[in-house]
Design a protein around this motif. Structure first.
Motif, PDB file in Angstrom:
ATOM      1  N   LYS A  69      34.795   0.507 -38.606  1.00 53.62           N
ATOM      2  CA  LYS A  69      34.248   1.024 -37.350  1.00 53.62           C
ATOM      3  C   LYS A  69      33.656   2.428 -37.494  1.00 53.62           C
ATOM      4  O   LYS A  69      33.169   3.010 -36.533  1.00 53.62           O
ATOM      5  CB  LYS A  69      35.334   1.037 -36.266  1.00 53.62           C
ATOM      6  N   PRO A  84      31.032   5.136 -38.265  1.00 54.50           N
ATOM      7  CA  PRO A  84      29.562   5.174 -38.334  1.00 54.50           C
ATOM      8  C   PRO A  84      29.022   5.837 -39.609  1.00 54.50           C
ATOM      9  O   PRO A  84      27.950   5.467 -40.093  1.00 54.50           O
ATOM     10  CB  PRO A  84      29.148   5.956 -37.093  1.00 54.50           C
ATOM     11  N   ARG A 132      29.009   3.379 -42.290  1.00 56.18           N
ATOM     12  CA  ARG A 132      27.825   2.523 -42.134  1.00 56.18           C
ATOM     13  C   ARG A 132      26.598   3.213 -42.735  1.00 56.18           C
ATOM     14  O   ARG A 132      25.818   2.599 -43.462  1.00 56.18           O
ATOM     15  CB  ARG A 132      27.578   2.228 -40.651  1.00 56.18           C
ATOM     16  N   ASP A 133      26.449   4.502 -42.436  1.00 54.06           N
ATOM     17  CA  ASP A 133      25.285   5.224 -42.958  1.00 54.06           C
ATOM     18  C   ASP A 133      25.276   5.222 -44.490  1.00 54.06           C
ATOM     19  O   ASP A 133      24.235   5.045 -45.112  1.00 54.06           O
ATOM     20  CB  ASP A 133      25.285   6.674 -42.438  1.00 54.06           C
ATOM     21  N   TYR A 163      28.895  -3.649 -40.993  1.00 55.58           N
ATOM     22  CA  TYR A 163      28.235  -2.358 -40.763  1.00 55.58           C
ATOM     23  C   TYR A 163      26.860  -2.540 -40.111  1.00 55.58           C
ATOM     24  O   TYR A 163      26.472  -1.783 -39.231  1.00 55.58           O
ATOM     25  CB  TYR A 163      28.069  -1.604 -42.084  1.00 55.58           C
ATOM     26  N   GLN A 170      27.472  -3.090 -36.565  1.00 57.66           N
ATOM     27  CA  GLN A 170      28.465  -2.195 -35.979  1.00 57.66           C
ATOM     28  C   GLN A 170      27.990  -1.687 -34.618  1.00 57.66           C
ATOM     29  O   GLN A 170      26.790  -1.516 -34.387  1.00 57.66           O
ATOM     30  CB  GLN A 170      28.653  -1.007 -36.930  1.00 57.66           C
ATOM     31  N   ASP A 219      29.218   1.003 -31.022  1.00 59.53           N
ATOM     32  CA  ASP A 219      29.790   2.305 -30.678  1.00 59.53           C
ATOM     33  C   ASP A 219      31.289   2.322 -30.997  1.00 59.53           C
ATOM     34  O   ASP A 219      32.049   1.498 -30.488  1.00 59.53           O
ATOM     35  CB  ASP A 219      29.545   2.541 -29.182  1.00 59.53           C
ATOM     36  N   GLU A 220      31.689   3.294 -31.834  1.00 56.25           N
ATOM     37  CA  GLU A 220      33.087   3.337 -32.292  1.00 56.25           C
ATOM     38  C   GLU A 220      34.087   3.564 -31.156  1.00 56.25           C
ATOM     39  O   GLU A 220      35.274   3.257 -31.287  1.00 56.25           O
ATOM     40  CB  GLU A 220      33.271   4.437 -33.340  1.00 56.25           C
TER      41      GLU A 220
END
Lengths: 245, 139
Positions: A83, A85, A88-89, A149, A152, A154-155
């Motif tokens: 979760k 972000p 993910r980036d 990811y 994904q 909003d955390e």
């Protein structure tokens, strides 16, 4: 030509025309069916990046939470939360380049230690990590994580529901989704979750993604980075790969 | 009833049995009997197992039942309609087999068996369309 023969020829021609019509209609129906299925399916049509992800890992060995040549000289451990972000980036920017340059060439093996504290309201992050570890039992964790990811959200929101996980998992090639779902609460998965968390704390990490790198079989040290650029990761890896290092 | 009709009927009955079993598996949520390790379940739980929300097994069930029913329809209408359903089933089976090989990367023996049956049914029903005389005798 007798009347009987003329009748037979006429019938044959009529039937051939009929066959042409039937064949055309059948082809049309199949094409409509394929279009309706979106060339894929229904429930998971809104999952982004499946083709890309499945292609990215094609041909790379995977065992449990490890990606790449098991005898690779260098090991890179990633501590990440599905979760998160920033994770993910990293996965969408640096990670594919590292895979192409080091993993596909057999120089580096990667280990993914899933954490579960980012956006873990209502156990959301833990559900994601458990599913990831259950998928790892079928040696497809990296595709699952990558796909997660790419989809994904909003955390701060709770979205890791069973339907969401099923949509993601269903797009991982060769994954037995039901088996993965059934394995999520197995003691082995719980143990792996705790082990990952213990290793994260023992290394002194406080945020995700964090990385440790070193010679395979040796002591790993934290890989400090200040930005998500290839050079930040390639530098330490190249040093370890250099002859005589 | 002619031998060709009986042959098509038997194949459709076998197909109906397979499709009914797969539809049962789908709705009962149980594991299918499978010779290979988990291939059937992987295919059955993949997103390819449904078309617009309808399980593909149910579509197969309808297709085989339609072929059986259309065998009883007299004249060219019955011949053409049977061939149409069998050809459409064959085409869709080709598509699903492609998906198993190149998208799902798992093989379900039940699906392969159904695809083989649909192939035979398409060939026989086309032959039937081209050769059956109006009154039901074969040329």
């Amino acid at each position: 030509m007798s009347a009987r023969n003329e009748e037979l020829v006429a019938r044959r021609n009529r039937r051939l025309r009929l066959l042409g019509i039937v064949l055309g209609a059948a082809v049309l129906l199949v094409l409509i069916a394929i279009a309706v299925s979106g060339g894929s399916g229904s429930s998971s049509r809104n999952v982004r990046g499946a083709s890309l992800v499945n292609a990215r890992f094609r041909g790379i060995p995977q065992t449990g939470i490890t990606l790449g040549n098991p005898n690779a000289p260098v090991t890179l451990v990633e501590f990440a939360d599905l979760k998160c972000p920033v994770c993910r980036d990293y996965t969408t920017s640096v990670f594919p380049q590292l895979v192409d340059r080091y993993v596909r060439t057999g120089k580096v093996r990667m280990v993914l230690q899933l954490q579960h504290f980012v956006g873990n309201q209502n156990g959301d992050s833990e559900r994601a990590a458990r599913m990831g570890l259950a998928v790892a039992q079928q040696n497809r964790l990296w595709q699952f994580a990558d796909l997660f990811y790419l989809n994904q959200r909003d955390e701060t929101r709770t979205y890791v529901t069973d339907p969401f996980l099923r949509r993601i998992a269903a797009r991982v090639h060769g994954l037995n989704v039901n088996r993965a779902f059934a394995a999520r609460n197995q003691p082995t998965v719980t143990q792996a979750l705790h082990d990952a968390s213990d290793q994260f704390k023992a290394a002194g990490f406080r945020a995700t993604p964090s990385f440790a790198v070193g010679k395979s079989g040796g002591t790993l040290t934290p890989l400090d980075y200040t930005s998500l650029s290839l050079s930040q990761f390639a530098g330490p890896i190249d040093k370890l790969l250099a002859p005589g290092s | 009833m002619k031998r060709l009709d009986i042959g098509i009927g038997l194949l459709a009955l076998i197909g109906l049995g397979i499709a009914a079993y797969l539809a049962y598996i789908h709705y009962a949520g149980v594991k299918p009997l499978c010779l290979a390790s988990g291939g059937c379940e992987t295919v059955q739980t993949s997103h390819w197992s449904k078309l617009a929300g309808v399980p593909v097994a149910v579509l197969g069930l309808v297709g085989y039942a339609a072929i059986l029913a259309l065998l009883l329809v007299p004249g060219e209408t019955g011949l053409a309609a049977t061939a149409f359903v069998a050809l459409a089933g064959f085409g869709f089976s080709l598509y699903l087999t492609w998906a198993e090989l190149f998208r799902i990367h798992a093989i379900c023996q039940w699906c392969v068996a159904s695809a083989v049956l649909m192939t035979l049914l398409a060939a026989l029903s086309v032959f039937r369309l081209l050769t059956t005389e109006e009154r039901g005798a074969y040329a």
